[in-house]
Structure formats: structure tokens, C-alpha cells
Design a protein around this motif. Sequence first.
Motif, PDB file in Angstrom:
ATOM      1  N   UNK A 237     -11.579   8.600   2.725  1.00  0.00           N
ATOM      2  CA  UNK A 237     -11.675   7.481   1.821  1.00  0.00           C
ATOM      3  C   UNK A 237     -10.527   6.521   2.136  1.00  0.00           C
ATOM      4  N   UNK A 238     -10.832   5.258   2.133  1.00  0.00           N
ATOM      5  CA  UNK A 238      -9.824   4.217   2.369  1.00  0.00           C
ATOM      6  C   UNK A 238      -9.155   3.833   1.043  1.00  0.00           C
ATOM      7  N   UNK A 239      -7.917   3.390   1.142  1.00  0.00           N
ATOM      8  CA  UNK A 239      -7.166   2.957  -0.028  1.00  0.00           C
ATOM      9  C   UNK A 239      -7.936   1.901  -0.817  1.00  0.00           C
ATOM     10  N   UNK A 240      -8.651   1.018  -0.120  1.00  0.00           N
ATOM     11  CA  UNK A 240      -9.388  -0.071  -0.771  1.00  0.00           C
ATOM     12  C   UNK A 240     -10.431   0.410  -1.780  1.00  0.00           C
TER      13      UNK A 240
ATOM     14  N   UNK B 197       0.888   7.750  -1.562  1.00  0.00           N
ATOM     15  CA  UNK B 197       1.375   6.487  -1.014  1.00  0.00           C
ATOM     16  C   UNK B 197       2.895   6.400  -1.167  1.00  0.00           C
ATOM     17  N   UNK B 198       3.579   7.102  -0.300  1.00  0.00           N
ATOM     18  CA  UNK B 198       5.038   7.130  -0.333  1.00  0.00           C
ATOM     19  C   UNK B 198       5.609   5.953   0.449  1.00  0.00           C
ATOM     20  N   UNK B 199       6.881   5.678   0.231  1.00  0.00           N
ATOM     21  CA  UNK B 199       7.552   4.626   0.998  1.00  0.00           C
ATOM     22  C   UNK B 199       7.548   4.970   2.486  1.00  0.00           C
ATOM     23  N   UNK B 200       7.711   6.243   2.801  1.00  0.00           N
ATOM     24  CA  UNK B 200       7.714   6.674   4.201  1.00  0.00           C
ATOM     25  C   UNK B 200       6.355   6.466   4.861  1.00  0.00           C
TER      26      UNK B 200
ATOM     27  N   UNK C  98      -1.319  -7.004   3.358  1.00  0.00           N
ATOM     28  CA  UNK C  98      -1.972  -6.336   2.235  1.00  0.00           C
ATOM     29  C   UNK C  98      -3.352  -5.842   2.613  1.00  0.00           C
ATOM     30  N   UNK C  99      -4.103  -6.669   3.321  1.00  0.00           N
ATOM     31  CA  UNK C  99      -5.435  -6.260   3.772  1.00  0.00           C
ATOM     32  C   UNK C  99      -5.328  -5.094   4.747  1.00  0.00           C
ATOM     33  N   UNK C 100      -4.312  -5.113   5.605  1.00  0.00           N
ATOM     34  CA  UNK C 100      -4.109  -4.021   6.553  1.00  0.00           C
ATOM     35  C   UNK C 100      -3.788  -2.722   5.833  1.00  0.00           C
ATOM     36  N   UNK C 101      -2.992  -2.796   4.773  1.00  0.00           N
ATOM     37  CA  UNK C 101      -2.650  -1.593   4.022  1.00  0.00           C
ATOM     38  C   UNK C 101      -3.883  -0.971   3.385  1.00  0.00           C
ATOM     39  N   UNK C 102      -4.829  -1.795   2.970  1.00  0.00           N
ATOM     40  CA  UNK C 102      -6.044  -1.274   2.341  1.00  0.00           C
ATOM     41  C   UNK C 102      -6.894  -0.447   3.306  1.00  0.00           C
TER      42      UNK C 102
ATOM     43  N   UNK D 293      -6.137   5.366   5.414  1.00  0.00           N
ATOM     44  CA  UNK D 293      -7.040   6.473   5.088  1.00  0.00           C
ATOM     45  C   UNK D 293      -6.327   7.456   4.151  1.00  0.00           C
ATOM     46  N   UNK D 294      -6.972   7.773   3.032  1.00  0.00           N
ATOM     47  CA  UNK D 294      -6.439   8.750   2.082  1.00  0.00           C
ATOM     48  C   UNK D 294      -7.187  10.065   2.240  1.00  0.00           C
ATOM     49  N   UNK D 295      -6.483  11.142   1.989  1.00  0.00           N
ATOM     50  CA  UNK D 295      -7.137  12.439   2.038  1.00  0.00           C
ATOM     51  C   UNK D 295      -8.097  12.559   0.859  1.00  0.00           C
TER      52      UNK D 295
END
Length: 104
Positions: free
Chosen positions: A1-4, A37-40, A94-98, A101-103
Motif C-alpha cells: 500500500x502506498x502512503x497516498x 513514517x520515521x524521520x530516518x 510531497x507528491x514523491x513522498x506519497x 510503500x507502506x507495509x
Amino acid sequence: MKLREIAHVRTGDKGDTSNMAVIAYRRGDFDRLCEVLTAERVAAWFADSRPTDAAPVRRYELPALGALNFVLPGALRGGVTRSLALDAHGKGLGAALLDLELED
């Protein structure tokens, strides 16, 4: 799943620093955002976009808003008035961050 799929992003800039707020669509997803979604992780995602000697990425939690705010020093390659980048304001970041990929 994507962050978006669970959040949207608002961006801003100040000098050479990009500021990104990641805001959960649903209140229940905020805890998940805090966990994954950590700073690292955000720093690693943008490693190619920031100078290696830039200050670390900082994360601020805004639980009342269901949001995380990330500050990325050096991400704008000199800032709006000095950068030769096509996206000197960093809106595309911002669009790139979306795309992260999230587990599941």
C-alpha cells in the motif's frame, strides 16, 4: 500500500528547507503513520535529493490534527531564489513522498 492511500501531504518552504505535513485521512491511521513514517525513513527516501552534510530530518507529531510534520534542511538545493531546480518550492517532494510503500 502506498502512503497516498491513507494520507495527503501539504508542503512549504523557508530558504533551503522543505517542510512537509503528512495528514491522515482517517483518525485511526495516525498511529500507523507514527509507527512507520520515521524521520530516518523520510531522510532515506530523499537521500538523493539532499546534500550529505545537511542537518538531519526532523519530525514533529501533531496528534490533534492527525498529522506529522517533517522538516528537511537542504532539500531545496539553495532555496527558491538560488536554486536551478524546476521545483524550487519543493511541491513535487510531497507528491514523491506519497509514493512511499507502506507495509500492509
